[in-house]
Design a protein around this motif. Structure first.
Motif, mmCIF file in Angstrom:
data_model
loop_
_atom_site.group_PDB
_atom_site.id
_atom_site.type_symbol
_atom_site.label_atom_id
_atom_site.label_comp_id
_atom_site.label_asym_id
_atom_site.label_seq_id
_atom_site.Cartn_x
_atom_site.Cartn_y
_atom_site.Cartn_z
ATOM 1 N N ARG A 115 0.825 -1.217 0.000
ATOM 2 C CA ARG A 115 0.000 0.000 0.000
ATOM 3 C C ARG A 115 0.857 1.264 0.000
ATOM 4 O O ARG A 115 0.604 2.209 0.750
ATOM 5 N N PHE A 116 1.867 1.287 -0.853
ATOM 6 C CA PHE A 116 2.778 2.432 -0.880
ATOM 7 C C PHE A 116 2.958 3.030 -2.272
ATOM 8 O O PHE A 116 2.819 4.243 -2.456
ATOM 9 N N MET A 117 3.271 2.213 -3.251
ATOM 10 C CA MET A 117 3.633 2.715 -4.576
ATOM 11 C C MET A 117 2.549 3.604 -5.179
ATOM 12 O O MET A 117 2.846 4.593 -5.860
ATOM 13 N N PHE A 118 1.292 3.268 -4.936
ATOM 14 C CA PHE A 118 0.225 4.026 -5.592
ATOM 15 C C PHE A 118 0.011 5.419 -4.995
ATOM 16 O O PHE A 118 -0.819 6.183 -5.473
ATOM 17 N N HIS A 119 0.775 5.757 -3.956
ATOM 18 C CA HIS A 119 0.704 7.117 -3.421
ATOM 19 C C HIS A 119 1.571 8.100 -4.212
ATOM 20 O O HIS A 119 1.531 9.304 -3.950
ATOM 21 N N TYR A 120 2.350 7.599 -5.173
ATOM 22 C CA TYR A 120 3.310 8.447 -5.876
ATOM 23 C C TYR A 120 3.126 8.349 -7.389
ATOM 24 O O TYR A 120 2.957 7.262 -7.928
ATOM 25 N N PHE A 142 5.357 -5.852 -3.986
ATOM 26 C CA PHE A 142 4.627 -4.587 -3.836
ATOM 27 C C PHE A 142 3.292 -4.696 -4.557
ATOM 28 O O PHE A 142 3.021 -5.690 -5.251
ATOM 29 N N ASP A 143 2.446 -3.681 -4.398
ATOM 30 C CA ASP A 143 1.147 -3.687 -5.054
ATOM 31 C C ASP A 143 0.888 -2.356 -5.738
ATOM 32 O O ASP A 143 1.434 -1.323 -5.360
ATOM 33 N N THR A 144 0.053 -2.405 -6.774
ATOM 34 C CA THR A 144 -0.336 -1.205 -7.513
ATOM 35 C C THR A 144 -1.847 -1.234 -7.762
ATOM 36 O O THR A 144 -2.477 -2.292 -7.697
ATOM 37 N N PHE A 145 -2.403 -0.078 -8.076
ATOM 38 C CA PHE A 145 -3.797 0.023 -8.498
ATOM 39 C C PHE A 145 -3.858 0.061 -10.018
ATOM 40 O O PHE A 145 -3.104 0.807 -10.659
ATOM 41 N N ASN A 146 -4.754 -0.723 -10.583
ATOM 42 C CA ASN A 146 -5.029 -0.675 -12.024
ATOM 43 C C ASN A 146 -6.122 0.341 -12.337
ATOM 44 O O ASN A 146 -6.148 0.915 -13.423
ATOM 45 N N TRP A 147 -7.014 0.526 -11.404
ATOM 46 C CA TRP A 147 -7.990 1.617 -11.462
ATOM 47 C C TRP A 147 -8.538 1.837 -10.065
ATOM 48 O O TRP A 147 -8.468 0.961 -9.216
ATOM 49 N N SER A 148 -9.027 3.042 -9.817
ATOM 50 C CA SER A 148 -9.563 3.376 -8.499
ATOM 51 C C SER A 148 -10.376 4.660 -8.589
ATOM 52 O O SER A 148 -9.983 5.593 -9.286
ATOM 53 N N PRO A 149 -11.513 4.729 -7.865
ATOM 54 C CA PRO A 149 -12.269 5.988 -7.834
ATOM 55 C C PRO A 149 -11.451 7.117 -7.231
ATOM 56 O O PRO A 149 -11.667 8.292 -7.556
ATOM 57 N N VAL A 160 -4.556 8.565 -4.951
ATOM 58 C CA VAL A 160 -4.079 7.338 -5.585
ATOM 59 C C VAL A 160 -3.626 7.637 -7.016
ATOM 60 O O VAL A 160 -4.291 8.375 -7.742
ATOM 61 N N PHE A 161 -2.496 7.048 -7.389
ATOM 62 C CA PHE A 161 -2.022 7.142 -8.761
ATOM 63 C C PHE A 161 -2.047 5.751 -9.388
ATOM 64 O O PHE A 161 -1.680 4.765 -8.753
ATOM 65 N N ILE A 162 -2.480 5.708 -10.631
ATOM 66 C CA ILE A 162 -2.560 4.447 -11.365
ATOM 67 C C ILE A 162 -1.214 4.170 -12.030
ATOM 68 O O ILE A 162 -0.634 5.040 -12.672
ATOM 69 N N HIS A 163 -0.739 2.924 -11.858
ATOM 70 C CA HIS A 163 0.463 2.476 -12.556
ATOM 71 C C HIS A 163 0.095 1.217 -13.331
ATOM 72 O O HIS A 163 -0.134 0.160 -12.737
ATOM 73 N N THR A 164 -0.009 1.351 -14.626
ATOM 74 C CA THR A 164 -0.473 0.238 -15.451
ATOM 75 C C THR A 164 0.525 -0.920 -15.428
ATOM 76 O O THR A 164 1.710 -0.751 -15.115
ATOM 77 N N ARG A 165 0.030 -2.081 -15.780
ATOM 78 C CA ARG A 165 0.894 -3.257 -15.838
ATOM 79 C C ARG A 165 2.038 -3.038 -16.820
ATOM 80 O O ARG A 165 3.185 -3.416 -16.561
ATOM 81 N N ALA A 166 1.715 -2.413 -17.961
ATOM 82 C CA ALA A 166 2.751 -2.159 -18.967
ATOM 83 C C ALA A 166 3.825 -1.222 -18.420
ATOM 84 O O ALA A 166 5.027 -1.417 -18.668
ATOM 85 N N LYS A 167 3.407 -0.213 -17.661
ATOM 86 C CA LYS A 167 4.370 0.730 -17.087
ATOM 87 C C LYS A 167 5.281 0.033 -16.079
ATOM 88 O O LYS A 167 6.502 0.237 -16.092
ATOM 89 N N ILE A 168 4.697 -0.783 -15.208
ATOM 90 C CA ILE A 168 5.496 -1.485 -14.200
ATOM 91 C C ILE A 168 6.495 -2.415 -14.872
ATOM 92 O O ILE A 168 7.688 -2.454 -14.513
ATOM 93 N N ARG A 169 6.053 -3.159 -15.864
ATOM 94 C CA ARG A 169 6.951 -4.087 -16.539
ATOM 95 C C ARG A 169 8.073 -3.347 -17.263
ATOM 96 O O ARG A 169 9.224 -3.827 -17.311
ATOM 97 N N ALA A 170 7.775 -2.174 -17.817
ATOM 98 C CA ALA A 170 8.801 -1.387 -18.501
ATOM 99 C C ALA A 170 9.852 -0.877 -17.510
ATOM 100 O O ALA A 170 11.056 -0.893 -17.796
ATOM 101 N N ILE A 171 9.410 -0.411 -16.349
ATOM 102 C CA ILE A 171 10.345 0.063 -15.320
ATOM 103 C C ILE A 171 11.239 -1.078 -14.854
ATOM 104 O O ILE A 171 12.459 -0.925 -14.736
ATOM 105 N N VAL A 172 10.626 -2.228 -14.588
ATOM 106 C CA VAL A 172 11.385 -3.392 -14.108
ATOM 107 C C VAL A 172 12.429 -3.816 -15.142
ATOM 108 O O VAL A 172 13.594 -4.067 -14.819
#
Length: 234
Positions: A115-120, A142-149, A160-172
């Protein structure tokens, strides 16, 4: 108010778990999150395991892992959170900032950041700090949100900030690391589960098993630092 100041407020700390995990359905969500993390740790075993829980918050994850026989060290910037965590677990606790880790290079077995990464908005600098601290073959969960109100523009405090799966995989990939596991879960925001009776929360949990992964709200990731990957950006 920035995130550090917000999570250092005594009132927020005092009611953190109650607000997010109250009632039987809230406890259900809490148990689900902690169990996913535990499962990812067990399915990606490494020798002489010690887990760094950062930020450890109120100590809910540290306590859960300790109860399951895993050695834990907790780090948090907030003194109020550390005080609360001290009441919940027996882990070694350190005051520190994940953005500037007080941890030696290549020294960590496993880091869990729940419950940390999606704060940034920008998370790559966080990954870089974590990679520096992980030893070869060390793991990050870690965990991310794919969508959130709460990611809606109407929430001006940008909770909350959304980090898409594609974005996470690109960073990794850019940091010469490897995604070794991904768990997608929750058909609606976990914050809403606590508003429902337990039987309905469990029904949503069943629907989760039938829903396509792209529809699910949260992703839990297990990332491994490759051998001899180094600590510089690729």
């Amino acid at each position: 108010m920035d995130k550090k100041a917000s999570y250092s407020q005594q009132e927020l700390v005092q009611h953190y778990e109650q607000k997010r995990f109250q009632g039987e359905s809230g406890k259900f969500v809490n148990q689900k999150e902690l169990s996913i993390v535990h499962k990812l740790i067990l399915e990606n075993p490494i020798e002489r395991l010690t887990v760094l829980d950062s930020p450890c918050g109120t100590g809910r994850l540290s306590h859960f892992l300790e109860a399951n026989g895993i050695k834990v060290i907790g780090i948090d910037y907030s003194e109020a959170m550390l005080k609360k965590s001290k009441n919940n677990c027996d882990s070694l606790l350190i005051r520190g900032d994940i953005m500037n880790f007080p941890i030696k290079d290549a020294s960590l077995d496993c880091l869990v950041s729940l419950r940390f990464m999606f704060h940034y908005r920008e998370v790559e600098p966080i990954f870089y700090q974590i990679k520096r601290a992980l030893r070869d073959e060390g793991t990050l969960i870690f965990d991310t949100f794919n969508w959130s109100p709460k990611a809606n523009f109407l929430f001006r405090d940008q909770r909350v900030f959304i980090h898409t799966r594609a974005k996470i995989r690109a960073i990794v990939e850019n940091l010469a690391m490897q995604v070794v596991d991904e768990v997608d879960c929750f058909v609606i925001s976990p914050m809403l589960y606590r508003l429902f009776p337990l039987y309905l929360a469990k029904s949503l949990d069943f629907l989760e098993t039938k829903a396509p992964s792209w529809l699910l709200v949260r992703s839990f990731w297990c990332v491994k630092k490759s051998k001899h990957a180094g600590n510089t950006r690729s």
